[in-house]
Structures are given as C-alpha cells and as structure tokens.
Design a protein around this motif. Structure first.
Motif, PDB file in Angstrom:
ATOM      1  N   SER A  15       0.829  -1.205   0.000  1.00  0.00           N
ATOM      2  CA  SER A  15       0.000   0.000   0.000  1.00  0.00           C
ATOM      3  C   SER A  15       0.866   1.259   0.000  1.00  0.00           C
ATOM      4  O   SER A  15       0.601   2.212  -0.727  1.00  0.00           O
ATOM      5  CB  SER A  15      -0.924   0.004   1.222  1.00  0.00           C
ATOM      6  N   GLY A 121      -6.527   0.891   5.512  1.00  0.00           N
ATOM      7  CA  GLY A 121      -7.191   1.756   4.541  1.00  0.00           C
ATOM      8  C   GLY A 121      -6.211   2.291   3.518  1.00  0.00           C
ATOM      9  O   GLY A 121      -6.614   2.810   2.468  1.00  0.00           O
ATOM     10  N   ALA A 122      -4.919   2.132   3.802  1.00  0.00           N
ATOM     11  CA  ALA A 122      -3.880   2.561   2.864  1.00  0.00           C
ATOM     12  C   ALA A 122      -4.042   1.895   1.507  1.00  0.00           C
ATOM     13  O   ALA A 122      -3.686   2.469   0.474  1.00  0.00           O
ATOM     14  CB  ALA A 122      -2.499   2.239   3.437  1.00  0.00           C
ATOM     15  N   LYS A 124      -6.574   1.585  -0.177  1.00  0.00           N
ATOM     16  CA  LYS A 124      -7.479   2.405  -0.987  1.00  0.00           C
ATOM     17  C   LYS A 124      -7.122   3.886  -0.883  1.00  0.00           C
ATOM     18  O   LYS A 124      -7.918   4.746  -1.223  1.00  0.00           O
ATOM     19  CB  LYS A 124      -8.931   2.195  -0.521  1.00  0.00           C
ATOM     20  N   LYS A 125      -5.909   4.160  -0.410  1.00  0.00           N
ATOM     21  CA  LYS A 125      -5.425   5.531  -0.199  1.00  0.00           C
ATOM     22  C   LYS A 125      -6.337   6.291   0.763  1.00  0.00           C
ATOM     23  O   LYS A 125      -6.604   7.479   0.598  1.00  0.00           O
ATOM     24  CB  LYS A 125      -5.256   6.269  -1.535  1.00  0.00           C
ATOM     25  N   LEU A 126      -6.833   5.557   1.769  1.00  0.00           N
ATOM     26  CA  LEU A 126      -7.697   6.130   2.792  1.00  0.00           C
ATOM     27  C   LEU A 126      -7.152   5.833   4.188  1.00  0.00           C
ATOM     28  O   LEU A 126      -7.909   5.711   5.148  1.00  0.00           O
ATOM     29  CB  LEU A 126      -9.124   5.575   2.647  1.00  0.00           C
ATOM     30  N   SER A 127      -5.833   5.716   4.283  1.00  0.00           N
ATOM     31  CA  SER A 127      -5.226   5.437   5.578  1.00  0.00           C
ATOM     32  C   SER A 127      -5.358   6.618   6.529  1.00  0.00           C
ATOM     33  O   SER A 127      -5.444   7.773   6.108  1.00  0.00           O
ATOM     34  CB  SER A 127      -3.732   5.123   5.404  1.00  0.00           C
ATOM     35  N   MET A 128      -5.376   6.306   7.818  1.00  0.00           N
ATOM     36  CA  MET A 128      -5.154   7.308   8.854  1.00  0.00           C
ATOM     37  C   MET A 128      -3.784   6.995   9.424  1.00  0.00           C
ATOM     38  O   MET A 128      -3.602   5.970  10.079  1.00  0.00           O
ATOM     39  CB  MET A 128      -6.226   7.225   9.939  1.00  0.00           C
ATOM     40  N   ASP A 149       0.960  11.221   3.149  1.00  0.00           N
ATOM     41  CA  ASP A 149      -0.212  11.905   2.587  1.00  0.00           C
ATOM     42  C   ASP A 149      -0.642  11.263   1.271  1.00  0.00           C
ATOM     43  O   ASP A 149      -1.778  11.436   0.832  1.00  0.00           O
ATOM     44  CB  ASP A 149       0.090  13.391   2.355  1.00  0.00           C
ATOM     45  N   GLY A 152      -3.446   8.696   2.217  1.00  0.00           N
ATOM     46  CA  GLY A 152      -4.563   9.076   3.078  1.00  0.00           C
ATOM     47  C   GLY A 152      -4.268  10.305   3.907  1.00  0.00           C
ATOM     48  O   GLY A 152      -3.530  11.193   3.486  1.00  0.00           O
ATOM     49  N   GLU A 153      -4.845  10.355   5.098  1.00  0.00           N
ATOM     50  CA  GLU A 153      -4.674  11.487   6.005  1.00  0.00           C
ATOM     51  C   GLU A 153      -3.523  11.219   6.972  1.00  0.00           C
ATOM     52  O   GLU A 153      -3.257  10.063   7.332  1.00  0.00           O
ATOM     53  CB  GLU A 153      -5.954  11.715   6.813  1.00  0.00           C
TER      54      GLU A 153
END
Length: 264
Positions: A15, A121-122, A124-128, A149, A152-153
């Motif tokens: 990811s 979530g990484a 889907k490029k939605l990691s925290m 970044d 994700g965030e």
C-alpha cells in the motif's frame, strides 16, 4: 532525497509502495523494495515498475530514506543486519507496532528515526497515519508526512500516544468492520439478501463518515438530524444503548490498549 528503500513487501508495504510510486515524490525506478518473498517482489515490480531486491545490504546503500515495514519479531534481525552499513544521514521510518524510537536508536544510535502508524485503509489511499519523532527530526518529518499523505490522512502526535493511535486508528478498522457486519446481519434478518444488505450498510457507513469528516461536526449533531420524536431511529438507538453499545465499544478499545502495552 529522491531514492527510498522499503524493507517489507507485505500488505502494508504494498500500500505504501503504491502511494509513493504514483506520487510526484519519487520516480518508480528510484523506489527499491526488499522482501524474502519472490511473489511479493514480482507483484510490485509488475504492477508499479519499482526496483526489487533480495539483497538488503545493497538496497539500502546510497538512499536517504529507509522504511522498516516488517513484523515486530523481525525488526531486531533486520536492524542487526543493516546497522553496520547504515550511514548517519540515512533516516529510518518505522511502521513497526509497539517499538519505541529509543529502542531502535539503541541498535542504530547514529540515525534519525520517524515512527509512523498507518492502517489498512492505505490499500485504498484512505489510511489514517499517525506520525511522531524526536524534536531534532523536524525537517525530516515534513517529508515523511508528504510521503504518507499519498495514502490518506496524516496527523502528527506525541510518541506517548502512539500505542493509543495504533488501537484507535489501526485496530479501529476491525472495530468498525465488526459493527458493519452486525448491521449487515440485521439487514438480512429484516429480509434483504446478504449482498443487498452489504451494499446498503457499506454505503451508509461511507456516508456517515463523510458527513462528519466534511462537515466537521460532532457525530451527535448528525445523529440529531435523523432522529425524530417517537421515531424508529431513536427507538433503535436507545435499545442499542440499553444493551451497552457505547460502553462495550469503549471497554473494547481500552482492553485493546491495555493489551498493546504488554506486547513485546
């Protein structure tokens, strides 16, 4: 500055590699991935065009950034293997759960270390991703934040909160998914086919999260918008609370936090 090596090509590593390879920070050919698994290496090389190697010593020479993306039980072995060839200008970025910066510096005292905790979530490029470092690593942290970044965030935190960040951000994925599963099961009991219940529950979860994220409101504000006097929503919410929903979640989070503080 423009070369980086990732040690570990598992799910999290892939990811991170995907985010970096599709960003403007590095050219794919300047990203080297090290892994014992030929399958993992072949997959990232074919999909992303990165450089791959099973020679960990050769892979870290001449690069400024080294991401340690291995299991906690593998970290000591990796550090012992590379410590003699590391140079003091190389920055180590650790994704290893439960391992403090001081523990890494005990083995490689001359290297700056940045500790990061992404979540799955990484993919889907939605990691925290939570990030921490010592005060003398401020300039390097800016670049590390840019790296993460891409998937994700990111949030800069104190290291004392890193265990809590692991529970809330990384284990939190599993907690939310368990609630999602329960919603799907409720949908099936009401008469939906499983795939229909999943579509509805998943999209509803995405919508709920976006309302809070994009409106910047407290969850209770958004709850108020869908609860009417004597309505079905407040009936369901109150029953969940009577059965201990909030209390169970908080207890689960704290049990996970107590456990992570004993893991070594």
């Amino acid at each position: 500055m423009n070369r980086i090596t990732i040690i570990g090509g598992g799910n999290l590593g892939k990811s991170i590699i995907s985010g970096l390879a599709t960003s403007d920070l590095f050219e794919a050919k300047n990203i080297t991935v090290v892994d014992k698994s030929k399958y993992n290496l072949r997959e990232v090389e074919d999909k992303l065009g990165v450089t791959t190697s099973q020679d960990i010593i050769g892979a870290i020479q001449g690069v400024q950034w080294v991401i340690l993306c291995v299991q906690p039980r593998q970290l000591d072995t990796v550090l012992e293997e590379i410590k003699e060839v590391l140079t003091s200008d190389q920055v180590l970025i650790s994704t290893v759960t439960g391992t403090a910066i001081a523990e890494i510096n005990a083995v490689v005292p001359n290297n700056k270390v940045v500790r990061v905790m992404p979540n799955t979530g990484a993919a889907k490029k939605l990691s925290m991703t939570c990030i921490c470092a010592n005060d003398d690593v401020k300039e390097e942290v800016v670049m590390v934040q840019k790296m993460f970044d891409t998937i994700g965030e990111t949030l800069l935190i104190e290291e004392r909160l890193m265990q809590a960040a692991t529970v809330l951000g990384a284990s939190g994925i599993a907690f939310f998914l368990r609630f999602l599963r329960a919603m799907i099961q409720g949908g099936i009991q009401m008469g939906f086919h499983p795939h229909e219940a999943q579509v509805i529950a998943v999209q509803t979860a995405i919508g709920a999260a976006k309302l809070v994220a994009e409106n910047g409101t407290h969850p209770e504000r958004e709850i108020d918008k869908v609860t009417t006097p004597q309505g079905c929503t407040i009936e369901g919410l109150n029953e969940m609370e009577h059965q201990g929903l909030s209390s169970s979640v908080i207890k689960g989070v704290m049990a996970s936090y107590e456990k992570i503080n004993t893991i070594k």
